[in-house]
Design a protein around this motif. Structure first.
Motif, PDB file in Angstrom:
ATOM      1  N   LYS A   1       0.825  -1.213   0.000  1.00 10.86           N
ATOM      2  CA  LYS A   1       0.000   0.000   0.000  1.00 10.86           C
ATOM      3  C   LYS A   1       0.857   1.260   0.000  1.00 10.86           C
ATOM      4  N   VAL A   2       1.956   1.232   0.760  1.00 10.46           N
ATOM      5  CA  VAL A   2       2.865   2.384   0.804  1.00 10.46           C
ATOM      6  C   VAL A   2       3.493   2.625  -0.567  1.00 10.46           C
ATOM      7  N   ALA A   3       3.755   1.546  -1.319  1.00 10.28           N
ATOM      8  CA  ALA A   3       4.404   1.681  -2.628  1.00 10.28           C
ATOM      9  C   ALA A   3       3.600   2.552  -3.584  1.00 10.28           C
ATOM     10  N   LEU A   4       2.264   2.577  -3.431  1.00  6.79           N
ATOM     11  CA  LEU A   4       1.402   3.269  -4.386  1.00  6.79           C
ATOM     12  C   LEU A   4       1.061   4.703  -3.998  1.00  6.79           C
ATOM     13  N   ILE A   5       1.327   5.098  -2.758  1.00  7.01           N
ATOM     14  CA  ILE A   5       0.973   6.457  -2.354  1.00  7.01           C
ATOM     15  C   ILE A   5       2.112   7.408  -2.703  1.00  7.01           C
ATOM     16  N   GLU A   6       1.831   8.700  -2.663  1.00  4.07           N
ATOM     17  CA  GLU A   6       2.825   9.700  -3.049  1.00  4.07           C
ATOM     18  C   GLU A   6       4.120   9.501  -2.269  1.00  4.07           C
ATOM     19  N   GLY A   7       5.230   9.432  -3.003  1.00  3.57           N
ATOM     20  CA  GLY A   7       6.528   9.179  -2.394  1.00  3.57           C
ATOM     21  C   GLY A   7       6.911   7.718  -2.359  1.00  3.57           C
ATOM     22  N   GLY A   8       5.949   6.808  -2.611  1.00  3.19           N
ATOM     23  CA  GLY A   8       6.232   5.378  -2.629  1.00  3.19           C
ATOM     24  C   GLY A   8       6.992   4.969  -3.883  1.00  3.19           C
ATOM     25  N   SER A   9       7.598   3.793  -3.847  1.00  2.00           N
ATOM     26  CA  SER A   9       8.451   3.356  -4.958  1.00  2.00           C
ATOM     27  C   SER A   9       7.685   3.251  -6.270  1.00  2.00           C
ATOM     28  N   SER A  10       6.534   2.611  -6.268  1.00  2.00           N
ATOM     29  CA  SER A  10       5.762   2.452  -7.499  1.00  2.00           C
ATOM     30  C   SER A  10       5.192   3.786  -7.979  1.00  2.00           C
ATOM     31  N   TYR A  11       4.763   4.618  -7.046  1.00  2.00           N
ATOM     32  CA  TYR A  11       4.268   5.949  -7.394  1.00  2.00           C
ATOM     33  C   TYR A  11       5.345   6.725  -8.156  1.00  2.00           C
ATOM     34  N   ASN A  12       6.574   6.648  -7.680  1.00  2.00           N
ATOM     35  CA  ASN A  12       7.670   7.365  -8.327  1.00  2.00           C
ATOM     36  C   ASN A  12       7.981   6.800  -9.708  1.00  2.00           C
ATOM     37  N   TYR A  13       7.933   5.473  -9.845  1.00  2.00           N
ATOM     38  CA  TYR A  13       8.194   4.866 -11.154  1.00  2.00           C
ATOM     39  C   TYR A  13       7.112   5.240 -12.170  1.00  2.00           C
ATOM     40  N   ILE A  14       5.867   5.329 -11.726  1.00  2.00           N
ATOM     41  CA  ILE A  14       4.797   5.750 -12.634  1.00  2.00           C
ATOM     42  C   ILE A  14       5.065   7.169 -13.128  1.00  2.00           C
ATOM     43  N   GLY A  15       5.531   8.033 -12.240  1.00  2.00           N
ATOM     44  CA  GLY A  15       5.882   9.388 -12.630  1.00  2.00           C
ATOM     45  C   GLY A  15       6.993   9.418 -13.666  1.00  2.00           C
ATOM     46  N   LEU A  16       8.011   8.594 -13.486  1.00  2.00           N
ATOM     47  CA  LEU A  16       9.103   8.518 -14.455  1.00  2.00           C
ATOM     48  C   LEU A  16       8.615   8.011 -15.809  1.00  2.00           C
TER      49      LEU A  16
END
Length: 487
Positions: free
Chosen positions: A463-478
């Motif tokens: 769950k943390v991975a998908l929120i702002e600042g999480g690892s997956s959230y950041n990869y989606i931004g990239l």
């Protein structure tokens, strides 16, 4: 007020439920993150499929549409598909994908005929890599959405780099009891757990791995915290395109469809059960068992004494890899009197609203085929798994869960579902099944307690991975930034 999108991305999913649903969810995440992005999903209808599972998927797609997310159903040609199936019985689906290249080309030509459409890239399923040729015709880059995990992707690249004769040896040894050391796993992998099953299909996977190296990026439905070794292995190889671990990409939104009344009956039954008391048995959209195996499962459930919710599906006709259907009369395939004797503690169903069930507080364990979507759903919901893989990469997933990560108990890691012959399947005994259930469900079992703790911790990380600042959230931004650079 509508926002004008500046970048259009074309998604091409594989026409299987597990692939289609996660692809749609990925598209929804992307358009939700950036108002300047729009996505068109080109859908190939799986040939000869009129199942309830398929209709549920179609309903999901129809309710997902919004201003910057469009679905286009490509033309169907059942006669041409039937001819392909008879000509290519083993590699039919790969040939079916190639047949649809012209339909994709025709639709994209219409899209680019308007000056306002600027295509930033094609995102295609790993089994749709022939569509890379179409993307190249339009001068746009290709990305692959890998709906399985980073460890299986790592194995594909690892085996692709081996010499051809070594790959042949691996295929020959696959039915042996040997093990193989591979860079991505800490423990040696049983040869029977390798994801590339035979001489016919193995070369296809190696060919896909070669094409993956030509892409501009690989989007993987996983998260760094779950598969740190595999993500690191892929990132450190400069011959592998940039990796975007963006998961868990799962469908959590309740949709209105024709199964809603049936689903509510299941949920109401769960409402009447104690917390964490029910073991849920469900083996995916392609999961089914013959009569002898159903008898062993029923015997194990009855002997265990645990509450259960069991999704039972009817196998397709012999030799056909069709989506399983529903039984008209369960009494014909289950032990005599089983339904009556277990009526107070158990419920046998057909189709199952899997995420809704796993999310329910009454569910304490999940006996699963270890499809990657199911694993991500169980981890998200914090429900430990009893692993019973059947085909494709599922034995590798199960090995990873049980031996590498300690997030599951074992039922039978080397089980193999042979779609061509029921007699080729190994019979898993009631004793083996019951042992797995007891490890999973008995509260005083230290082994099971440790697994539950690890699953709960991984659930929080997912769950943390998908929120702002999480690892997956950041990869989606990239990934979104890379799309925008393409135009």
């Amino acid at each position: 007020m509508k926002t004008t999108a500046t970048a259009e991305v074309v998604f091409i999913p594989f026409p299987g439920m597990g692939h289609l649903v996660s692809t749609v969810e990925m598209a929804k995440q992307l358009v939700g993150r950036d108002q300047r992005l729009s996505i068109t999903v080109l859908i190939m209808k799986r040939p000869f499929d009129n199942s309830k599972v398929s209709s549920s998927t179609q309903s999901l797609l129809l309710t997902a549409a919004e201003d910057r997310l469009k679905f286009v159903y490509l033309p169907q040609d059942e006669a041409a598909a039937a001819e392909l199936q008879s000509k290519y019985p083993v590699n039919f689906m790969s040939e079916f994908i190639k047949m649809n290249k012209r339909h994709v080309r025709d639709h994209v030509t219409k899209m680019v005929s308007t000056e306002s459409t600027r295509i930033a890239g094609f995102v295609m399923d790993v089994f749709c890599t022939p569509m890379m040729d179409v993307a190249a015709e339009f001068g746009v880059p290709s990305y692959v959405f890998f709906t399985s995990n980073a460890s299986v992707l790592s194995l594909m690249f690892h085996f692709e780099t081996l010499k051809r004769d070594e790959n042949g040896v691996l295929t020959e040894l696959k039915e042996s009891d040997g093990e193989l050391a591979v860079p991505v796993f800490e423990n040696p992998v049983p040869l029977k757990a390798l994801p590339f099953p035979n001489k016919e299909v193995g070369p296809m996977f190696m060919g896909i791995a070669k094409r993956l190296r030509e892409t501009k990026g690989i989007i993987v439905n996983t998260f760094e915290e779950l598969e740190s070794n595999a993500v690191r292995f892929l990132a450190e190889d400069d011959k592998i395109p940039p990796l975007y671990p963006v998961g868990p990409v799962i469908h959590l939104v309740k949709e209105d469809n024709e199964e809603e009344e049936e689903a509510m009956k299941i949920i109401r039954w769960l409402d009447n059960q104690p917390p964490a008391s029910v073991v849920f048995l469900c083996f995916g959209s392609m999961g089914s068992f013959e009569g002898d195996q159903l008898m062993e499962i029923a015997k194990a459930l009855e002997q265990s004494g645990h509450r259960f919710l069991w999704s039972v599906r009817r196998p397709p006709p012999m030799g056909k890899r069709e989506i399983p259907g529903e039984y008209q009369d369960l009494n014909q395939v289950l032990p005599k009197g089983f339904l009556e004797r277990t009526t107070e503690i158990g419920k046998v169903i057909g189709w199952a609203p899997q995420v809704a069930v796993l999310s329910h507080k009454a569910v304490g364990g999940f006996m699963s085929h270890c499809g990657w979507n199911s694993i991500l759903e169980s981890l998200w919901c914090g429900v430990p798994v009893a692993a019973w893989p059947m085909y494709a990469e599922q034995p590798t997933n199960a090995f990873q869960l049980v031996r590498e990560l300690g997030l599951a108990v074992e039922i039978k890691l080397d089980y193999k579902k042979d779609f061509g012959s029921a007699s080729a399947n190994v019979l898993v005994t009631a004793e083996e099944i019951e042992t797995g259930i007891q490890k999973l469900m008995v509260s005083g079992n230290e082994y099971g307690k440790d697994i539950k703790k690890r699953v709960k911790k991984m659930s929080e990380k997912s769950k943390v991975a998908l929120i702002e600042g999480g690892s997956s959230y950041n990869y989606i931004g990239l990934l979104i930034e890379d799309f925008k650079k393409n135009i």
